[in-house]
Design a protein around this motif. Structure first.
Motif, PDB file in Angstrom:
ATOM      1  N   ARG A 236       0.962  -1.583   0.346  1.00 33.23           N
ATOM      2  CA  ARG A 236      -0.099   0.084  -0.417  1.00 33.23           C
ATOM      3  C   ARG A 236       0.686   1.506   0.178  1.00 33.23           C
ATOM      4  N   SER A 289      -0.538 -11.313  -5.800  1.00 34.06           N
ATOM      5  CA  SER A 289      -1.706 -11.232  -4.918  1.00 34.06           C
ATOM      6  C   SER A 289      -2.515 -12.109  -3.607  1.00 34.06           C
ATOM      7  N   ARG A 293     -10.131  -8.549  -4.332  1.00 30.61           N
ATOM      8  CA  ARG A 293     -10.324  -7.759  -5.413  1.00 30.61           C
ATOM      9  C   ARG A 293      -9.099  -6.147  -4.712  1.00 30.61           C
ATOM     10  N   GLU A 294      -9.084  -6.185  -3.882  1.00 28.40           N
ATOM     11  CA  GLU A 294      -7.929  -4.787  -3.413  1.00 28.40           C
ATOM     12  C   GLU A 294      -6.657  -5.273  -3.997  1.00 28.40           C
ATOM     13  N   LYS A 296      -5.846  -7.725  -5.774  1.00 26.73           N
ATOM     14  CA  LYS A 296      -5.231  -7.479  -7.469  1.00 26.73           C
ATOM     15  C   LYS A 296      -5.512  -5.869  -7.638  1.00 26.73           C
ATOM     16  N   ALA A 297      -5.504  -5.099  -7.020  1.00 29.81           N
ATOM     17  CA  ALA A 297      -5.805  -3.736  -7.467  1.00 29.81           C
ATOM     18  C   ALA A 297      -4.726  -2.977  -7.048  1.00 29.81           C
ATOM     19  N   GLU A 298      -4.404  -3.112  -6.247  1.00 29.53           N
ATOM     20  CA  GLU A 298      -3.142  -2.740  -5.707  1.00 29.53           C
ATOM     21  C   GLU A 298      -1.409  -3.706  -6.612  1.00 29.53           C
ATOM     22  N   GLU A 300      -1.776  -4.344  -9.702  1.00 24.19           N
ATOM     23  CA  GLU A 300      -2.029  -4.183 -10.964  1.00 24.19           C
ATOM     24  C   GLU A 300      -1.687  -2.603 -10.737  1.00 24.19           C
ATOM     25  N   GLN A 301      -1.476  -1.602  -9.867  1.00 17.39           N
ATOM     26  CA  GLN A 301      -1.051  -0.527 -10.094  1.00 17.39           C
ATOM     27  C   GLN A 301       0.150  -0.427  -9.783  1.00 17.39           C
ATOM     28  N   THR A 304       1.443  -0.979 -13.091  1.00 12.71           N
ATOM     29  CA  THR A 304       1.557   0.053 -14.087  1.00 12.71           C
ATOM     30  C   THR A 304       2.815   1.005 -13.948  1.00 12.71           C
TER      31      THR A 304
END
Length: 433
Positions: A236, A289, A293-294, A296-298, A300-301, A304
């Motif tokens: 995070r 991961s 969902r959280e 996976k989003a982190e 992916e961020q 990127t």
């Protein structure tokens, strides 16, 4: 009179041997140029023809007469002709020989004969490269310089770190101005942490911002927190740090565009932003991961943001040094794209061939094989890329943890503040409350 002369001669011989041994141990380069090179060069000249014949490097020429098809019916004997080669040239701790290939020969034949050359010339190792079509370069090293990596020296330059010594005896330097992004792969206890400590030690005294991302709770990079402009200890926080750096990167783009330049190094000193080196310890922690969902989003961020920094950061003074036990597509689709942007490669001892292939496979197949041959006892030894797009075995200088921490603390006052990251952490703390 005879016994006196004999005793005197033995005393002189003993003195020469003692002095020679001291010179060999304390001034190995001097000993090599004075004694080792002349002896080895003579050995190369004396054994070349025999070694070439025994290892299928020589080619038999047909006699000028007496042939019926491919059958010799009468005439001269078939005499193998050894390849033509240059006079051995001395290097710092070895010599080089340039060989002209016979028609139809390839460097692979000489690679197979490398061990035979080692024994014939009585050297530590012989490496075969092909600098141009039709030639091979044989590089022999007299001894293993990796046993004493602390002897190498290099001039101090901004964003340049003296890491250790190359197999050739030269200095192993990570120059971020020349190669902006680096990948460091290797198994546990292979030398990655030692190399990162050495890198931070070398950069601590320079006007550079160091940003650490250590998702193992900061166990490794947290030791140098006093010299780090920011330290992320979880994914995070890593997302916050990387997002802030992308914002800072956009500001640097605007400054360059306004000044009409393509790099921050073309800006005046007063307008040039501080260079930033982002050190990521264990890249897998950013990509793996937990399935939520959280999570996976982190992941992916992170993927990127790291890719954007790698693609656009070189000219803007943003550099990546990414370390991990394994950096492959199994971590996610974004890892392969990131790895392609990390031109500098360092591979320590690995647990499986796939890791070496991922780190060095697009560089050279021979480098992959050499990386797999590094043993557990050779801690700190690695295969690294060179400035000439080649590769070399190298060993990092052993920097004790206490020395690295002391150096970081000594230069703590030089730590630049990065307001954009400070604001990001402030927002993160506000969200937690």
């Amino acid at each position: 009179m005879g016994p006196i002369l004999l005793a005197l001669g033995l005393a002189v011989l003993a003195w020469v041997l003692v002095v020679g041994d001291l010179v060999r141990r304390h001034r190995p380069v001097w000993h090599w140029y004075a004694v080792g090179y002349p002896v080895t060069a003579c050995r190369v000249l004396a054994t070349w023809r025999k070694v070439a014949m025994l290892n299928d490097l020589a080619v038999s020429r047909r006699p000028p007469r007496g042939l019926l098809g491919d059958l010799v019916v009468k005439g001269d004997l078939l005499r193998p002709v050894a390849p033509r080669f240059s006079f051995p040239r001395a290097t710092r701790m070895g010599l080089t020989v340039t060989v002209r290939l016979h028609a139809g020969q390839t460097p692979a034949t000489y690679m197979k004969a490398a061990d035979a050359l080692v024994h014939a010339w009585k050297v530590h190792a012989v490496r075969v490269t092909s600098p141009e079509r039709g030639f091979v370069l044989l590089t022999a090293t007299d001894s293993d310089p990796l046993e004493r990596p602390g002897l190498a020296t290099a001039p101090a330059e901004l964003l340049s770190a003296l890491i250790g010594v190359l197999e050739s005896g030269g200095a192993w330097v990570m120059n971020l101005r020349l190669v902006p992004h680096w990948l460091i792969a290797g198994a546990t206890r292979s030398g990655k942490s030692t190399l990162l400590a050495r890198l931070i030690t070398q950069l601590s005294g320079q006007p550079v911002a160091l940003v650490g991302i250590d998702c193992k709770g900061g166990m490794e990079l947290g030791l140098f927190a006093e010299r780090l402009s920011a330290l992320a200890t979880c994914r995070r926080e890593a997302v916050a740090v990387l997002s802030a750096l992308v914002v800072d990167m956009q500001d640097r783009m605007s400054a360059c565009r306004s000044a009409g330049v393509r790099s921050i190094w073309e800006l005046p000193d007063k307008l040039r932003p501080v260079p930033v080196v982002v050190i990521v310890d264990e890249i897998a922690e950013l990509y793996l991961s937990d399935g939520t969902r959280e999570g996976k989003a982190e992941a992916e961020q992170c993927s990127t943001l790291l890719l954007r920094l790698a693609q656009l950061g070189a000219a803007l003074g943003l550099h990546l040094v990414v370390a991990g036990q394994r950096v492959g597509s199994d971590l996610g689709p974004g890892v392969t794209a990131l790895r392609a942007q990390l031109a500098g490669r360092i591979c320590h001892r690995v647990n499986d061939p796939g890791t070496a292939e991922m780190a060095l496979g697009d560089l050279n197949k021979d480098a992959v094989a050499v990386a797999q041959s590094i043993t557990a006892e050779e801690r700190g030894v690695a295969v690294c890329t060179g400035p000439d797009s080649g590769w070399s075995r190298a060993r990092s200088h052993l920097t004790p943890t206490e020395e690295a921490v002391s150096t970081a603390r000594k230069h703590a006052a030089m730590t630049p503040e990065l307001p954009v990251i400070s604001r990001a952490f402030a927002v993160l703390e506000g969200d937690d409350k």
